[in-house]
Design a protein around this motif. Sequence first.
Motif, PDB file in Angstrom:
ATOM      1  N   GLN A 125       0.870  -1.021  -0.164  1.00 49.07           N
ATOM      2  CA  GLN A 125       0.074   0.010   0.414  1.00 49.07           C
ATOM      3  C   GLN A 125       0.819   1.452   0.088  1.00 49.07           C
ATOM      4  O   GLN A 125       1.019   1.572   0.740  1.00 49.07           O
ATOM      5  CB  GLN A 125      -0.768  -0.067   1.276  1.00 49.07           C
ATOM      6  N   GLY A 126       0.783   1.883  -1.013  1.00 52.87           N
ATOM      7  CA  GLY A 126       1.728   2.865  -1.704  1.00 52.87           C
ATOM      8  C   GLY A 126       3.510   2.458  -1.019  1.00 52.87           C
ATOM      9  O   GLY A 126       3.549   4.001  -1.778  1.00 52.87           O
ATOM     10  N   VAL A 127       4.075   1.561  -0.853  1.00 54.43           N
ATOM     11  CA  VAL A 127       5.313   1.347  -1.738  1.00 54.43           C
ATOM     12  C   VAL A 127       4.979  -0.142  -1.896  1.00 54.43           C
ATOM     13  O   VAL A 127       3.940  -1.078  -1.971  1.00 54.43           O
ATOM     14  CB  VAL A 127       5.907   0.897  -0.273  1.00 54.43           C
ATOM     15  N   PRO A 128       6.077  -0.654  -2.531  1.00 54.80           N
ATOM     16  CA  PRO A 128       5.703  -2.174  -3.496  1.00 54.80           C
ATOM     17  C   PRO A 128       6.094  -3.097  -2.166  1.00 54.80           C
ATOM     18  O   PRO A 128       6.837  -2.816  -0.880  1.00 54.80           O
ATOM     19  CB  PRO A 128       7.806  -2.429  -4.095  1.00 54.80           C
ATOM     20  N   ARG A 129       5.398  -4.040  -2.488  1.00 52.38           N
ATOM     21  CA  ARG A 129       5.210  -5.384  -1.508  1.00 52.38           C
ATOM     22  C   ARG A 129       6.753  -5.225  -1.819  1.00 52.38           C
ATOM     23  O   ARG A 129       7.333  -6.307  -2.553  1.00 52.38           O
ATOM     24  CB  ARG A 129       4.194  -6.507  -1.847  1.00 52.38           C
ATOM     25  N   ASP A 130       6.868  -6.193   0.071  1.00 49.44           N
ATOM     26  CA  ASP A 130       8.236  -6.777   0.145  1.00 49.44           C
ATOM     27  C   ASP A 130       7.954  -7.458   0.962  1.00 49.44           C
ATOM     28  O   ASP A 130       8.242  -6.869   2.130  1.00 49.44           O
ATOM     29  CB  ASP A 130       9.112  -5.480   0.190  1.00 49.44           C
ATOM     30  N   PRO A 131       7.682  -8.891   1.493  1.00 51.24           N
ATOM     31  CA  PRO A 131       7.473  -9.610   2.760  1.00 51.24           C
ATOM     32  C   PRO A 131       8.730  -9.139   3.147  1.00 51.24           C
ATOM     33  O   PRO A 131       8.896  -9.402   4.949  1.00 51.24           O
ATOM     34  CB  PRO A 131       6.545 -10.797   2.092  1.00 51.24           C
ATOM     35  N   ALA A 132       9.989  -9.469   2.626  1.00 54.85           N
ATOM     36  CA  ALA A 132      10.962  -9.283   3.783  1.00 54.85           C
ATOM     37  C   ALA A 132      10.994  -8.757   4.737  1.00 54.85           C
ATOM     38  O   ALA A 132      11.689  -8.536   5.487  1.00 54.85           O
ATOM     39  CB  ALA A 132      12.528  -9.906   3.062  1.00 54.85           C
ATOM     40  N   LYS A 133      10.891  -6.909   3.753  1.00 52.73           N
ATOM     41  CA  LYS A 133      11.842  -6.086   4.673  1.00 52.73           C
ATOM     42  C   LYS A 133      10.318  -5.911   5.572  1.00 52.73           C
ATOM     43  O   LYS A 133      10.524  -5.593   6.658  1.00 52.73           O
ATOM     44  CB  LYS A 133      11.211  -4.904   3.688  1.00 52.73           C
ATOM     45  N   ALA A 134       9.089  -5.842   4.915  1.00 50.05           N
ATOM     46  CA  ALA A 134       8.236  -5.639   6.057  1.00 50.05           C
ATOM     47  C   ALA A 134       8.307  -6.784   7.720  1.00 50.05           C
ATOM     48  O   ALA A 134       8.013  -6.376   8.620  1.00 50.05           O
ATOM     49  CB  ALA A 134       6.641  -6.293   5.090  1.00 50.05           C
ATOM     50  N   GLY A 135       9.145  -8.222   7.576  1.00 49.29           N
ATOM     51  CA  GLY A 135       8.716  -8.552   8.244  1.00 49.29           C
ATOM     52  C   GLY A 135      10.286  -8.254   9.041  1.00 49.29           C
ATOM     53  O   GLY A 135       9.830  -8.005  10.032  1.00 49.29           O
ATOM     54  N   THR A 136      11.174  -7.264   8.632  1.00 50.23           N
ATOM     55  CA  THR A 136      12.347  -6.877   9.497  1.00 50.23           C
ATOM     56  C   THR A 136      11.418  -5.177  10.345  1.00 50.23           C
ATOM     57  O   THR A 136      12.494  -5.606  11.764  1.00 50.23           O
ATOM     58  CB  THR A 136      13.380  -6.042   8.060  1.00 50.23           C
ATOM     59  N   LEU A 137      10.393  -4.885   9.523  1.00 50.17           N
ATOM     60  CA  LEU A 137       9.499  -3.647  10.296  1.00 50.17           C
ATOM     61  C   LEU A 137       9.426  -4.347  10.870  1.00 50.17           C
ATOM     62  O   LEU A 137       8.985  -3.375  12.350  1.00 50.17           O
ATOM     63  CB  LEU A 137       8.975  -2.828   8.914  1.00 50.17           C
ATOM     64  N   LEU A 138       8.488  -5.002  11.625  1.00 48.01           N
ATOM     65  CA  LEU A 138       7.083  -6.129  12.233  1.00 48.01           C
ATOM     66  C   LEU A 138       8.209  -6.512  13.488  1.00 48.01           C
ATOM     67  O   LEU A 138       7.531  -6.421  14.570  1.00 48.01           O
ATOM     68  CB  LEU A 138       6.402  -6.686  11.508  1.00 48.01           C
ATOM     69  N   GLU A 139       8.981  -7.224  13.488  1.00 42.46           N
ATOM     70  CA  GLU A 139      10.157  -7.929  14.416  1.00 42.46           C
ATOM     71  C   GLU A 139      10.414  -5.807  15.005  1.00 42.46           C
ATOM     72  O   GLU A 139      10.310  -6.639  16.235  1.00 42.46           O
ATOM     73  CB  GLU A 139      11.311  -8.581  13.577  1.00 42.46           C
ATOM     74  N   LYS A 140      10.931  -5.426  14.164  1.00 35.36           N
ATOM     75  CA  LYS A 140      11.194  -3.720  15.031  1.00 35.36           C
ATOM     76  C   LYS A 140      10.701  -3.431  15.573  1.00 35.36           C
ATOM     77  O   LYS A 140      10.867  -3.059  17.115  1.00 35.36           O
ATOM     78  CB  LYS A 140      11.695  -3.338  14.201  1.00 35.36           C
ATOM     79  N   ALA A 141       9.441  -2.975  15.515  1.00 36.47           N
ATOM     80  CA  ALA A 141       8.346  -3.061  16.289  1.00 36.47           C
ATOM     81  C   ALA A 141       8.046  -3.601  17.175  1.00 36.47           C
ATOM     82  O   ALA A 141       7.763  -3.396  18.256  1.00 36.47           O
ATOM     83  CB  ALA A 141       6.910  -2.436  15.632  1.00 36.47           C
ATOM     84  N   ALA A 142       8.418  -4.801  17.328  1.00 37.26           N
ATOM     85  CA  ALA A 142       7.788  -5.980  18.238  1.00 37.26           C
ATOM     86  C   ALA A 142       7.928  -6.262  19.273  1.00 37.26           C
ATOM     87  O   ALA A 142       7.687  -6.194  20.500  1.00 37.26           O
ATOM     88  CB  ALA A 142       7.331  -7.094  17.130  1.00 37.26           C
TER      89      ALA A 142
END
Length: 309
Positions: free
Chosen positions: A104-121
């Motif tokens: 949404q608004g950026v290229p879909r990137d599950p690996a990068k998303a996972g890194t960001l979610l890990e950081k927030a978690a």
Amino acid sequence: MRLRVAALALLGFAWALPAHAAEPDLAYGAYQAGHYRRAQSEALKRLEADPNDAAAMTLLGEIYRQGLGVRGDPAAAADWYRLAAEKGDINAVFALGMATLEGQGVPRDPAKAGTLLEKAAAAGHPAANYNLALALLATGKPQDDKRALASLEIAAGAGLGDAMHALAVLHKIGRGVPDDAQKAAQWMAKAAASGNLAGQVEYAIMLFNGDGVARDERAASQLFIRAANKGNAIAQNRLAKLYQFGRTVPPDLAEAAAWHLAARSQGLADATLDEMLERLSPEQLARAARLAADRIEATALTTPSQPSK
């Protein structure tokens, strides 16, 4: 097991002004009141005064993501989230992770998303922990199940009903932990108390059957009524049966038929209740039809979109 991705909601954010600020948060106050254009204006004023105000950036991202008072713009939302995330705002890190996961608004990137979610978690963000747990459970690896449980407990401890429900399910089926009906019921009770609709229905079933908790048909029926009125088809079906047989509620075939018709309109068939319909008098059928029409209409109604202000 089907678990729902936690929705991104700014109201769940740990929102605050910078530590040095003493004035009320006019931007977030306007947001909470539904005055979105004013919220946008106040957030921009804050950034003029302090270009490093990450919380204001995150609020602007949320306004553009949902299209509140402005045209929805996922790319603009992602840009604001990115700026705020670079300045350490953990809510923005989570929001950017979800945007990246969904493209949404950026290229879909599950690996990068996972890194960001890990950081927030890792920073204790409840929704990030919940969504990270879903991703871990999806791998099917036993070691990831353990990590998922830990993340769910963090999210549940912060009051996230979806996480409480997920923990109940995992304890019930014995995934990542030994199956334990009592612990499952305890977590399901917490999920129900939090307002989680699935938790209310499943805890009602546990109460009705005495599964992991003392049997209490009356308490179960109250939960079924609550969930049925919110449009849950399973609860509507169970409530129809309660009225059919007069279990904890006065027997009323017209009420039973009305709840059955409401559930059936959502695709939940029940041949036994269909047979009951055939035995109703014309008066009972007419009353059932009127009641069902009101309930079907109520179920079909969606949350109205927020007006632009």
